[in-house]
Design a protein around this motif. Structure first.
Motif, PDB file in Angstrom:
ATOM      1  N   LEU A   1       4.766  -1.399   2.641  1.00 31.30           N
ATOM      2  CA  LEU A   1       4.083  -0.122   2.835  1.00 31.30           C
ATOM      3  C   LEU A   1       5.010   1.042   2.477  1.00 31.30           C
ATOM      4  O   LEU A   1       6.137   1.127   2.955  1.00 31.30           O
ATOM      5  N   ILE A   2       4.526   1.949   1.623  1.00 30.30           N
ATOM      6  CA  ILE A   2       5.291   3.127   1.210  1.00 30.30           C
ATOM      7  C   ILE A   2       4.608   4.375   1.768  1.00 30.30           C
ATOM      8  O   ILE A   2       3.396   4.560   1.599  1.00 30.30           O
ATOM      9  N   ILE A   3       5.392   5.225   2.432  1.00 30.40           N
ATOM     10  CA  ILE A   3       4.875   6.470   2.997  1.00 30.40           C
ATOM     11  C   ILE A   3       5.489   7.656   2.251  1.00 30.40           C
ATOM     12  O   ILE A   3       6.716   7.799   2.196  1.00 30.40           O
ATOM     13  N   HIS A   4       4.645   8.497   1.653  1.00 29.19           N
ATOM     14  CA  HIS A   4       5.073   9.769   1.084  1.00 29.19           C
ATOM     15  C   HIS A   4       4.727  10.859   2.092  1.00 29.19           C
ATOM     16  O   HIS A   4       3.614  10.867   2.640  1.00 29.19           O
ATOM     17  N   MET A   5       5.637  11.779   2.347  1.00 25.92           N
ATOM     18  CA  MET A   5       5.436  12.740   3.421  1.00 25.92           C
ATOM     19  C   MET A   5       5.724  14.165   2.954  1.00 25.92           C
ATOM     20  O   MET A   5       6.711  14.414   2.271  1.00 25.92           O
ATOM     21  N   GLU A   6       4.838  15.085   3.340  1.00 24.72           N
ATOM     22  CA  GLU A   6       5.029  16.502   3.074  1.00 24.72           C
ATOM     23  C   GLU A   6       4.674  17.280   4.336  1.00 24.72           C
ATOM     24  O   GLU A   6       3.954  16.784   5.207  1.00 24.72           O
ATOM     25  N   THR A   7       5.173  18.497   4.413  1.00 29.51           N
ATOM     26  CA  THR A   7       4.931  19.323   5.590  1.00 29.51           C
ATOM     27  C   THR A   7       3.558  19.987   5.525  1.00 29.51           C
ATOM     28  O   THR A   7       3.195  20.583   4.519  1.00 29.51           O
ATOM     29  N   ARG A   8       2.812  19.872   6.604  1.00 31.19           N
ATOM     30  CA  ARG A   8       1.556  20.601   6.797  1.00 31.19           C
ATOM     31  C   ARG A   8       1.437  20.941   8.271  1.00 31.19           C
ATOM     32  O   ARG A   8       1.598  20.079   9.122  1.00 31.19           O
ATOM     33  N   THR A   9       1.143  22.209   8.575  1.00 30.05           N
ATOM     34  CA  THR A   9       1.051  22.629   9.970  1.00 30.05           C
ATOM     35  C   THR A   9      -0.364  23.023  10.380  1.00 30.05           C
ATOM     36  O   THR A   9      -0.660  23.071  11.572  1.00 30.05           O
ATOM     37  N   ARG A  10      -1.231  23.298   9.405  1.00 23.92           N
ATOM     38  CA  ARG A  10      -2.577  23.776   9.715  1.00 23.92           C
ATOM     39  C   ARG A  10      -3.630  22.829   9.147  1.00 23.92           C
ATOM     40  O   ARG A  10      -3.373  22.103   8.187  1.00 23.92           O
ATOM     41  N   PRO A  11      -4.825  22.822   9.729  1.00 22.14           N
ATOM     42  CA  PRO A  11      -5.900  21.995   9.171  1.00 22.14           C
ATOM     43  C   PRO A  11      -6.205  22.378   7.732  1.00 22.14           C
ATOM     44  O   PRO A  11      -6.025  23.534   7.321  1.00 22.14           O
ATOM     45  N   PHE A  12      -6.651  21.415   6.959  1.00 23.81           N
ATOM     46  CA  PHE A  12      -6.978  21.628   5.556  1.00 23.81           C
ATOM     47  C   PHE A  12      -8.139  20.714   5.199  1.00 23.81           C
ATOM     48  O   PHE A  12      -8.519  19.821   5.968  1.00 23.81           O
TER      49      PHE A  12
ATOM     50  N   GLY B   1       0.814  -1.200   0.000  1.00 25.57           N
ATOM     51  CA  GLY B   1       0.000   0.000   0.000  1.00 25.57           C
ATOM     52  C   GLY B   1       0.850   1.252   0.000  1.00 25.57           C
ATOM     53  O   GLY B   1       2.035   1.239   0.340  1.00 25.57           O
ATOM     54  N   THR B   2       0.231   2.358  -0.393  1.00 22.98           N
ATOM     55  CA  THR B   2       0.889   3.661  -0.413  1.00 22.98           C
ATOM     56  C   THR B   2       0.056   4.633   0.402  1.00 22.98           C
ATOM     57  O   THR B   2      -1.171   4.652   0.304  1.00 22.98           O
ATOM     58  N   LEU B   3       0.734   5.459   1.199  1.00 23.50           N
ATOM     59  CA  LEU B   3       0.058   6.420   2.056  1.00 23.50           C
ATOM     60  C   LEU B   3       0.724   7.776   1.880  1.00 23.50           C
ATOM     61  O   LEU B   3       1.948   7.892   1.984  1.00 23.50           O
ATOM     62  N   THR B   4      -0.076   8.800   1.590  1.00 17.09           N
ATOM     63  CA  THR B   4       0.440  10.157   1.470  1.00 17.09           C
ATOM     64  C   THR B   4       0.079  10.915   2.736  1.00 17.09           C
ATOM     65  O   THR B   4      -1.095  11.051   3.085  1.00 17.09           O
TER      66      THR B   4
END
Length: 303
Positions: free
Chosen positions: A123-134, A94-97
């Motif tokens: 399992l593959i994890i892609h990660m990006e920075t987020r600090t606020r709700p969206f 699986g892949t998870l962003t």
């Protein structure tokens, strides 16, 4: 049923031209001639039966229809690109962003990722920075790791959240900080340079109030946006930092930082795994959540 969609080449030309408001710059970006870009956009306008650009003395500008279509095209092309990269990286699992707060990701999560790989190598994890709700519907994120108060989490519409860790903070400093002595009292800490966290502007005042100590300089000192910045400033002897222990485990283990006073303050914020409530949970997200809870030694869903 055959889908009524234009060619991806035409969409790519349109999206680039819309972003730059220039056929010339779009052509340079896409390594095409200006004439090729112009023909692709003309074909797209014929397909839609609508004008996407209007010409001015200075070039082209989007029409109202073009501006709306550009916003959607940009998002959909990015989603298609991400899906293509996911398919290229697929190897049976699986892949998870994931969107994550930066300091927690770099200080706590990433050092533990080898254990996730050992437990779920597929399992593959892609990660990006987020600090606020969206809004999850406006992004490609499957989940987010968020630092916030229980109220903030409850007010994040359309989501469900799992508590991972509490953000309890304690004062730390370099063992070589001038004026510091091991086992310092809160009153002695008040006389040392204090490093401030811009996202927790009243942290020191709350800590001194909880200790019952008057500290007229509780709000003074240099401010830093991230806990990682505050911790690094403390390592280099700039002052005493008030940070969560879970984010400075390496510095404490190496002796770069020491606990200046063992009085801990329960933080107002916690770390949560947040996911869209209406979306069916996949195997990848379930595996990731279970692993996170095992790592954190926490459980419990927040409403």
């Amino acid at each position: 049923m055959r889908r009524r969609i234009p060619s991806t080449q035409a969409l790519a030309c349109f999206e680039a031209a819309a972003r730059h408001e220039s056929y010339t710059r779009a052509a340079q970006e896409l390594a095409l001639s200006q004439g090729a870009v112009s023909r692709q956009i003309a074909a797209l306008e014929d397909y839609l039966g609508a004008r996407l650009f209007r010409r001015t003395r200075h070039g082209v500008v989007l029409t109202a229809c073009g501006a709306d279509y550009a916003r959607q095209a940009e998002r959909l092309l990015a989603s298609l690109e991400r899906a293509t990269l996911d398919a290229a990286a697929y190897h049976g699992g699986g892949t998870l962003t994931l969107g994550a707060v930066a300091t927690f990701a770099t200080r706590w999560l990433l050092p533990r990722m080898p254990r996730l790989a050992a437990r779920h190598p597929e399992l593959i994890i892609h990660m990006e920075t987020r600090t606020r709700p969206f809004m999850f519907g406006d992004t490609d994120f499957d989940a987010a790791i968020y630092a916030g108060t229980p109220e903030q989490v409850r007010n994040w519409a359309g989501t469900r959240a799992t508590l991972l860790l509490r953000e309890d903070v304690l004062p730390v400093c370099s063992p070589d900080l001038p004026g510091y002595r091991p086992g310092a009292t809160p009153a002695e800490i008040a006389r040392l340079p204090l490093l401030q966290q811009s996202t927790r502007p009243y942290g020191w005042r709350q800590w001194f109030d909880a200790a019952g100590v008057a500290a007229p300089d509780a709000l003074r000192g240099p401010r830093y946006e991230l806990f990682s910045m505050t911790a690094m400033a403390a390592v280099h002897g700039a002052g005493v930092a008030l940070v969560p222990r879970i984010l400075i485990e390496d510095e404490l283990a190496r002796g770069d930082l020491v606990v200046a006073c063992d009085r801990m303050l329960p933080g107002e914020r916690n770390y949560y795994l947040v996911a869209p409530a209406q979306r069916e949970e996949g195997v990848a997200l379930r595996q990731f959540r279970e692993w996170l809870l095992d790592e954190a030694g926490a459980d419990g869903e927040v409403g």
